[in-house]
Motif scaffolding. Sequence first.
Motif, PDB file in Angstrom:
ATOM      1  N   HIS A 153       0.893  -1.162   0.030  1.00  0.00           N
ATOM      2  CA  HIS A 153      -0.073  -0.064  -0.095  1.00  0.00           C
ATOM      3  C   HIS A 153       0.868   1.034   0.027  1.00  0.00           C
ATOM      4  O   HIS A 153       0.902   1.980   1.062  1.00  0.00           O
ATOM      5  CB  HIS A 153      -0.843  -0.032   1.356  1.00  0.00           C
ATOM      6  N   PRO A 154       1.568   1.414  -1.236  1.00  0.00           N
ATOM      7  CA  PRO A 154       2.627   2.587  -1.021  1.00  0.00           C
ATOM      8  C   PRO A 154       2.052   4.236  -0.832  1.00  0.00           C
ATOM      9  O   PRO A 154       2.642   4.741  -0.398  1.00  0.00           O
ATOM     10  CB  PRO A 154       3.142   2.522  -2.445  1.00  0.00           C
ATOM     11  N   VAL A 155       0.815   4.368  -1.402  1.00  0.00           N
ATOM     12  CA  VAL A 155       0.157   5.780  -1.042  1.00  0.00           C
ATOM     13  C   VAL A 155      -0.057   5.691   0.336  1.00  0.00           C
ATOM     14  O   VAL A 155       0.289   6.943   1.046  1.00  0.00           O
ATOM     15  CB  VAL A 155      -1.078   5.843  -1.737  1.00  0.00           C
ATOM     16  N   LEU A 156      -0.666   4.678   1.133  1.00  0.00           N
ATOM     17  CA  LEU A 156      -0.912   4.800   2.600  1.00  0.00           C
ATOM     18  C   LEU A 156       0.340   4.835   3.315  1.00  0.00           C
ATOM     19  O   LEU A 156       0.761   5.498   4.285  1.00  0.00           O
ATOM     20  CB  LEU A 156      -1.690   3.705   3.122  1.00  0.00           C
ATOM     21  N   ALA A 157       1.250   4.127   2.983  1.00  0.00           N
ATOM     22  CA  ALA A 157       2.669   3.879   3.654  1.00  0.00           C
ATOM     23  C   ALA A 157       3.556   5.432   3.695  1.00  0.00           C
ATOM     24  O   ALA A 157       3.656   5.751   4.588  1.00  0.00           O
ATOM     25  CB  ALA A 157       3.491   2.673   3.071  1.00  0.00           C
ATOM     26  N   SER A 158       3.557   5.715   2.494  1.00  0.00           N
ATOM     27  CA  SER A 158       4.146   6.981   2.228  1.00  0.00           C
ATOM     28  C   SER A 158       3.437   8.331   2.929  1.00  0.00           C
ATOM     29  O   SER A 158       4.161   9.238   3.530  1.00  0.00           O
ATOM     30  CB  SER A 158       4.388   7.592   0.772  1.00  0.00           C
ATOM     31  N   SER A 159       2.168   8.243   2.750  1.00  0.00           N
ATOM     32  CA  SER A 159       1.223   9.090   3.696  1.00  0.00           C
ATOM     33  C   SER A 159       1.544   8.965   5.184  1.00  0.00           C
ATOM     34  O   SER A 159       2.069  10.160   6.032  1.00  0.00           O
ATOM     35  CB  SER A 159      -0.248   9.053   3.648  1.00  0.00           C
ATOM     36  N   LEU A 160       1.902   7.583   5.941  1.00  0.00           N
ATOM     37  CA  LEU A 160       2.198   7.859   7.159  1.00  0.00           C
ATOM     38  C   LEU A 160       3.854   8.071   7.454  1.00  0.00           C
ATOM     39  O   LEU A 160       4.172   8.849   8.628  1.00  0.00           O
ATOM     40  CB  LEU A 160       1.968   6.118   7.496  1.00  0.00           C
ATOM     41  N   LEU A 161       4.590   7.759   6.607  1.00  0.00           N
ATOM     42  CA  LEU A 161       5.924   8.318   6.830  1.00  0.00           C
ATOM     43  C   LEU A 161       6.183   9.826   6.504  1.00  0.00           C
ATOM     44  O   LEU A 161       6.871  10.415   7.319  1.00  0.00           O
ATOM     45  CB  LEU A 161       6.866   7.724   5.608  1.00  0.00           C
ATOM     46  N   ALA A 162       5.233  10.319   5.633  1.00  0.00           N
ATOM     47  CA  ALA A 162       5.162  11.921   5.492  1.00  0.00           C
ATOM     48  C   ALA A 162       4.618  12.567   6.687  1.00  0.00           C
ATOM     49  O   ALA A 162       5.256  13.542   7.410  1.00  0.00           O
ATOM     50  CB  ALA A 162       4.355  12.360   4.213  1.00  0.00           C
ATOM     51  N   MET A 163       3.469  12.008   7.200  1.00  0.00           N
ATOM     52  CA  MET A 163       2.999  12.459   8.787  1.00  0.00           C
ATOM     53  C   MET A 163       4.352  12.482   9.685  1.00  0.00           C
ATOM     54  O   MET A 163       4.392  13.565  10.392  1.00  0.00           O
ATOM     55  CB  MET A 163       1.773  11.765   9.303  1.00  0.00           C
ATOM     56  N   ALA A 164       5.033  11.585   9.819  1.00  0.00           N
ATOM     57  CA  ALA A 164       5.929  11.346  10.731  1.00  0.00           C
ATOM     58  C   ALA A 164       6.989  12.563  10.530  1.00  0.00           C
ATOM     59  O   ALA A 164       7.631  13.082  11.459  1.00  0.00           O
ATOM     60  CB  ALA A 164       6.403  10.014  10.836  1.00  0.00           C
ATOM     61  N   ALA A 165       7.460  12.598   9.157  1.00  0.00           N
ATOM     62  CA  ALA A 165       8.522  13.348   8.785  1.00  0.00           C
ATOM     63  C   ALA A 165       7.880  15.220   9.018  1.00  0.00           C
ATOM     64  O   ALA A 165       8.877  16.250   9.378  1.00  0.00           O
ATOM     65  CB  ALA A 165       8.687  13.685   7.483  1.00  0.00           C
ATOM     66  N   TRP A 166       6.688  15.168   9.128  1.00  0.00           N
ATOM     67  CA  TRP A 166       6.113  16.573   9.573  1.00  0.00           C
ATOM     68  C   TRP A 166       6.223  16.831  10.999  1.00  0.00           C
ATOM     69  O   TRP A 166       5.562  17.825  11.328  1.00  0.00           O
ATOM     70  CB  TRP A 166       4.756  16.926   8.792  1.00  0.00           C
ATOM     71  N   MET A 167       6.592  15.555  11.768  1.00  0.00           N
ATOM     72  CA  MET A 167       6.600  15.795  13.191  1.00  0.00           C
ATOM     73  C   MET A 167       8.146  15.938  13.681  1.00  0.00           C
ATOM     74  O   MET A 167       8.632  16.692  14.200  1.00  0.00           O
ATOM     75  CB  MET A 167       6.146  14.328  13.893  1.00  0.00           C
TER      76      MET A 167
END
Length: 419
Positions: A153-167
């Motif tokens: 699920h690359p879209v979901l996974a990258s979304s989660l990683l991006a959320m973490a990167a904005w933290m």
Amino acid sequence: MTRRSGWAWAAALWALFIAAHILVAWLGWVEPNAPRNDVTNVYEPWSAYAIRGQGIVGVTEPWVYPPLALMPMILAQLFTPLLGYQWAWIFVVFLFDAAAFYLLVGGGRSRSRRAAAIFWIVFLVALGPIALYRLDAVTVPFAVAGVLLIRSHPVLASSLLAMAAWMKIWTGAILAAAFAALNSKRRIVEGTLVVSAVVVGIVALGGGISFLFGFLSMQSSRGLQAEAVFATPFLWSAIAGVDGAGIEYDYDLITFQVAGNGVAFLADILTPLLLIAAVALAALGLIAHQRGVSARELMPPLAMAAVMAFIVFNKVGSPQFQTWLIAPVVLWLVWDRRRALPYAVSAVIIAACTHLIYPLFYDLFLQTDVVVITIITIRNLLLVVLMLAATARVAKLAIRHPVPITTLAQVSSDAPPHP
């Protein structure tokens, strides 16, 4: 393995996981040097001010963190009336951890996933309270979930990683590794851009667009933190009595930094060196991918090397940075358990050394005690060794001859492995 034995494994792992969180949370109350103080003295006021409309850090004023870092701090406020803010913070961290752990363990039938779960539990206990009582603790489950879902699920996974990167920006290293190693580059970019657009939009609506990247300038202007890898020679200079060498306290950033001849120059060049290392690793990953190296073979060492570069070339060097090791090691254990084992063992040793330094013997560290400085030297050398070993693995994959065209589709498949 039968379904019944798998569920028995899962139940045992869950019991250990919960026990580890309780133990580590309790250690935060009994170990010296107040490892839980950031939660009470920093996170609670920031979130309380935002709720009361007294100012939103990162939106109405500059902030040391990316804007989404305020999200878990505010979430903890929801449970504060029942638990008090410190235990509310632990509860929020546990909820995120539990979601990622469930994704990892599943029915308990995968030997590789069980190994990764055991590693996470052992690492958590080895690192101690700093693994839970810091903002980085919230980014870890986002990163673990991201690496577990990145191929299916690359879209979901990258979304989660991006959320973490904005933290905390470090998960951007895993995003870059995924982009270089996987075929689903467009979907990885889509997930990253959607999350980033939402964050930027919210900040802009709040009138804080001028503070959006303030965390970068605030970090780039700071000195060399005492625990950072490149601070190690200055610690030994202090022990040797070199004039001007030592540890000083920065009241603005609430941290200890090293002093000595050449410190300012080194602090200035570390961030550019980090950017160079990140670009070089991404280029090596892209070359290896273009030459037909499979995602299963390429992404674990690339993610490990990228995350390690973020630690080794970082002039901050806070002890909680070691939590960043969890996600790449979990990824590698799930995809290639045998090759990942030395990295997992080394990561646990790094965590244990860090626990000894902070919070257990931090007073002696600040006094440049020889034994404690030796421990942090071993820790920092291990960090460098892990980075070099993972980088060497990526380089080896990048420079090997292209595979035959007839097998290219076969080896570059993104289909998940069957551990």
